[in-house]
Design an enzyme around this catalytic site. Structure first.
Site, short mmCIF file in Angstrom:
data_model
loop_
_atom_site.label_atom_id
_atom_site.label_comp_id
_atom_site.label_asym_id
_atom_site.label_seq_id
_atom_site.Cartn_x
_atom_site.Cartn_y
_atom_site.Cartn_z
N GLY A 123 17.69 26.81 55.27
CA GLY A 123 16.70 26.17 54.40
C GLY A 123 16.16 24.87 54.97
N GLU A 143 21.27 32.58 58.50
CA GLU A 143 21.61 33.27 57.24
C GLU A 143 22.35 34.58 57.45
OE1 GLU A 143 18.71 31.85 57.88
OE2 GLU A 143 18.04 30.69 56.15
N GLU A 192 13.43 25.86 57.24
CA GLU A 192 12.33 26.38 56.42
C GLU A 192 11.56 25.24 55.73
OE1 GLU A 192 15.32 29.01 54.63
OE2 GLU A 192 13.82 30.59 54.75
N ALA A 245 20.67 25.43 52.91
CA ALA A 245 20.96 25.43 51.47
C ALA A 245 22.45 25.17 51.32
CB ALA A 245 20.59 26.78 50.88
N1 CO8 Z 1 26.27 23.82 52.70
C1 CO8 Z 1 27.33 23.15 52.22
N2 CO8 Z 1 28.08 22.32 52.96
C2 CO8 Z 1 27.74 22.15 54.25
C3 CO8 Z 1 26.65 22.81 54.82
C4 CO8 Z 1 25.88 23.69 53.98
N3 CO8 Z 1 24.79 24.35 54.42
N4 CO8 Z 1 26.55 22.46 56.11
C5 CO8 Z 1 27.56 21.59 56.34
N5 CO8 Z 1 28.27 21.39 55.22
C6 CO8 Z 1 29.44 20.53 55.04
C7 CO8 Z 1 30.68 21.10 55.71
O1 CO8 Z 1 31.29 22.06 54.88
C8 CO8 Z 1 31.51 19.86 55.91
O2 CO8 Z 1 32.11 19.52 54.69
P1 CO8 Z 1 33.68 19.03 54.68
O3 CO8 Z 1 33.65 17.73 55.44
O4 CO8 Z 1 33.98 18.87 53.23
O5 CO8 Z 1 34.45 20.08 55.39
C9 CO8 Z 1 30.47 18.78 56.21
O6 CO8 Z 1 29.22 19.30 55.74
C10 CO8 Z 1 30.32 18.49 57.68
O7 CO8 Z 1 30.10 19.72 58.36
P2 CO8 Z 1 31.00 20.24 59.57
O8 CO8 Z 1 32.36 19.65 59.51
O9 CO8 Z 1 30.90 21.74 59.58
O10 CO8 Z 1 30.22 19.59 60.79
P3 CO8 Z 1 30.17 20.16 62.29
O11 CO8 Z 1 29.49 19.11 63.09
O12 CO8 Z 1 31.45 20.67 62.72
O13 CO8 Z 1 29.17 21.44 62.17
C11 CO8 Z 1 27.19 22.63 61.45
C12 CO8 Z 1 27.83 21.26 61.79
C13 CO8 Z 1 27.09 23.47 62.70
C14 CO8 Z 1 25.79 22.33 60.92
C15 CO8 Z 1 28.04 23.36 60.38
O14 CO8 Z 1 28.30 22.45 59.31
C16 CO8 Z 1 27.39 24.56 59.81
O15 CO8 Z 1 27.37 25.62 60.44
N6 CO8 Z 1 26.85 24.46 58.56
C17 CO8 Z 1 26.27 25.56 57.86
C18 CO8 Z 1 24.90 25.89 58.42
C19 CO8 Z 1 24.30 27.07 57.70
O16 CO8 Z 1 24.81 28.18 57.72
N7 CO8 Z 1 23.12 26.84 57.05
C20 CO8 Z 1 22.39 27.88 56.39
C21 CO8 Z 1 22.79 27.93 54.95
S1 CO8 Z 1 22.07 29.33 54.13
C22 CO8 Z 1 20.49 28.91 53.85
O17 CO8 Z 1 20.01 27.83 54.13
C23 CO8 Z 1 19.68 30.00 53.18
C24 CO8 Z 1 18.40 29.52 52.54
C25 CO8 Z 1 17.84 30.59 51.65
C26 CO8 Z 1 18.77 30.92 50.54
C27 CO8 Z 1 18.14 31.37 49.28
C28 CO8 Z 1 19.23 31.40 48.19
C29 CO8 Z 1 18.80 31.57 46.82
#
Ligand code: CO8
Length: 280
Positions: free
Chosen positions: A130, A153, A133, A85
Site C-alpha cells: 500500500g 502482497e 500504491e 497496509a
Molecule cells: N504492517 C504492520 N506492521 C509492520 C508492517 C506492516 N506492513 N511493516 C513493518 N511492521 C512492523 C514490524 O512488525 C515490526 O514491529 P515489531 O517491532 O513490533 O516487531 C516493525 O514494524 C519494524 O519492522 P521490522 O522489524 O520487520 O523491520 P526490518 O527492517 O527487519 O524489515 C521490512 C523491514 C522489510 C519492511 C519488513 O518490516 C516487512 O517485510 N514488512 C511488511 C511489508 C509488507 O508485506 N507490506 C505489504 C503489506 S500488504 C499491503 O500493503 C496490501 C495493500 C492492499 C490491501 C487491501 C486490504 C483491504
C-alpha cells in the site's frame, strides 16, 4: 474559513502537517511500525485530502482559496515511507470488510490523483504494498538513495488492493509491473529510477525534502488554474485514443483563452514583467 484554519482545527493521531509558504507537508508518523497504513491513517489522510479537494472546489471559480499550492506526501524518519497496509489490522477482516476498506483507500488515491494542485511523494525508505500504491497516486515520486519499492502482497496470500495492479503498470509498463507483483521482488532506488517509477534520487532525506519543495515551488509560481487544467488533462487523456485525447486537450487548451490568468500571463511576457496570477 481558509484551508489553513480548517487544517488547524483538525486533530491527528497518525499524521503530522506543516503548512509553509503555500506548500503542505503531510507526514505519516507511525515509526514503530514503519508508517504502516492502519484504518486510522487512511481516515486521517481522507480527512486532509477530502478537505483540500472540497476547499479548492471548482478550478477557476471566483474566490477559490489557493492558500495551498502543492503537497508533499512522506513518511516520518529515514527508514520507511510506508511499509504497506498494517498487516495486523487486515489479518481478521472479512471479504466485505476488506472490500469496504480497499474501496475507501482507492477513493483516497483517486482524490490525490485528481487533486487540483500537485502532490509529490517523497519516498524516504521502504515503499511497499500500500505504500508503493500511495506513492503511485501522486503526480511523481522523488526518492532517497536508500528507498526501495515493492508489491509483496502475494507473500501474504493477497494481491495489491490500493490501485497497484492498475497504476504500477501505467508507471513502469505491464511486463515490469507483472514481474514486481508476481514475484514480490523489491527494487532499489536505482532500478526504480531506471524503470521510470522514480523521477529523481537524492542522497538523503534532507536533500529529498528540499528537492520536492523546490519542484512544488516552481509549479506554485505558475498560474494555478493552468497547472490544475494540465494535471487533469494529462490524467483524463491517458486512456483515450490519440484522437480522443487530442480533442480533450483542444477543449482544455481553448478553455484557457480569455481567462484572467491567461491574459495576465501573456501580457506579463509581452511587457517583460513577472506575472501576478489571481488563479482565475
Ligand atoms: N504492517 C504492520 N506492521 C509492520 C508492517 C506492516 N506492513 N511493516 C513493518 N511492521 C512492523 C514490524 O512488525 C515490526 O514491529 P515489531 O517491532 O513490533 O516487531 C516493525 O514494524 C519494524 O519492522 P521490522 O522489524 O520487520 O523491520 P526490518 O527492517 O527487519 O524489515 C521490512 C523491514 C522489510 C519492511 C519488513 O518490516 C516487512 O517485510 N514488512 C511488511 C511489508 C509488507 O508485506 N507490506 C505489504 C503489506 S500488504 C499491503 O500493503 C496490501 C495493500 C492492499 C490491501 C487491501 C486490504 C483491504
Amino acid at each position: 474559513m481558509t484551508i489553513a484554519q480548517h487544517l488547524a482545527s483538525l486533530e491527528f493521531e497518525t499524521l503530522e502537517l506543516r503548512l509553509h509558504d503555500g506548500l503542505l507537508d503531510v507526514t505519516i508518523a507511525r515509526p514503530e511500525v514503519l508508517n504502516a497504513l492502519s484504518p486510522t491513517v487512511i481516515a486521517e489522510l481522507r480527512a486532509v485530502f477530502g478537505l483540500l479537494r472540497e476547499q479548492l472546489g471548482t478550478v477557476g471559480a471566483e474566490g477559490t482559496d489557493w492558500s495551498v499550492r502543492g503537497v508533499m506526501l512522506t513518511g516520518t524518519g529515514a527508514k520507511a515511507f510506508v511499509a504497506g497496509a498494517d498487516i495486523s489490522a487486515m489479518r481478521d477482516m472479512t471479504p466485505d470488510e476488506s472490500r469496504a476498506y480497499s474501496a475507501e483507500t482507492q477513493e483516497l488515491t483517486t482524490w490525490i490523483e485528481t487533486l487540483q494542485v500537485p502532490v509529490v511523494a517523497a519516498v524516504n525508505g521502504f515503499a511497499l504494498g500500500g505504500g508503493c500504491e500511495l506513492a503511485l497516486a501522486c503526480d511523481y515520486i522523488f526518492a532517497s538513495e536508500n528507498a526501495s519499492f515493492g508489491q509483496p502482497e502475494v507473500a501474504l496470500g493477497l494481491i495489491p488492493g490500493f490501485g497497484g495492479t492498475v497504476r504500477l503498470a501505467h508507471s513502469v509498463g505491464v511486463a515490469a509491473a507483472r514481474e514486481m507483483i508476481l514475484t514480490g521482488r523489491r527494487i532499489d532506488s536505482t532500478e526504480a529510477l531506471h524503470l521510470g517509477l522514480v523521477l529523481r534520487v537524492l542522497p538523503d532525506v534532507g536533500a529529498l525534502h528540499e528537492a520536492v519543495h523546490e519542484s512544488l515551488r516552481l509549479a506554485a509560481a505558475q498560474s494555478p488554474v493552468a497547472v490544475a487544467a494540465a494535471k487533469a488533462t494529462i490524467r483524463d487523456a491517458r486512456h483515450l485514443s490519440t484522437d480522443e485525447g487530442l480533442a480533450l486537450e483542444l477543449d482544455a487548451f481553448a478553455g484557457r483563452f480569455g481567462t484572467p490568468d491567461m491574459l495576465e500571463g501573456t501580457s506579463a511576457f509581452l511587457e517583460k514583467r513577472r506575472a501576478s496570477f489571481t488563479g482565475r
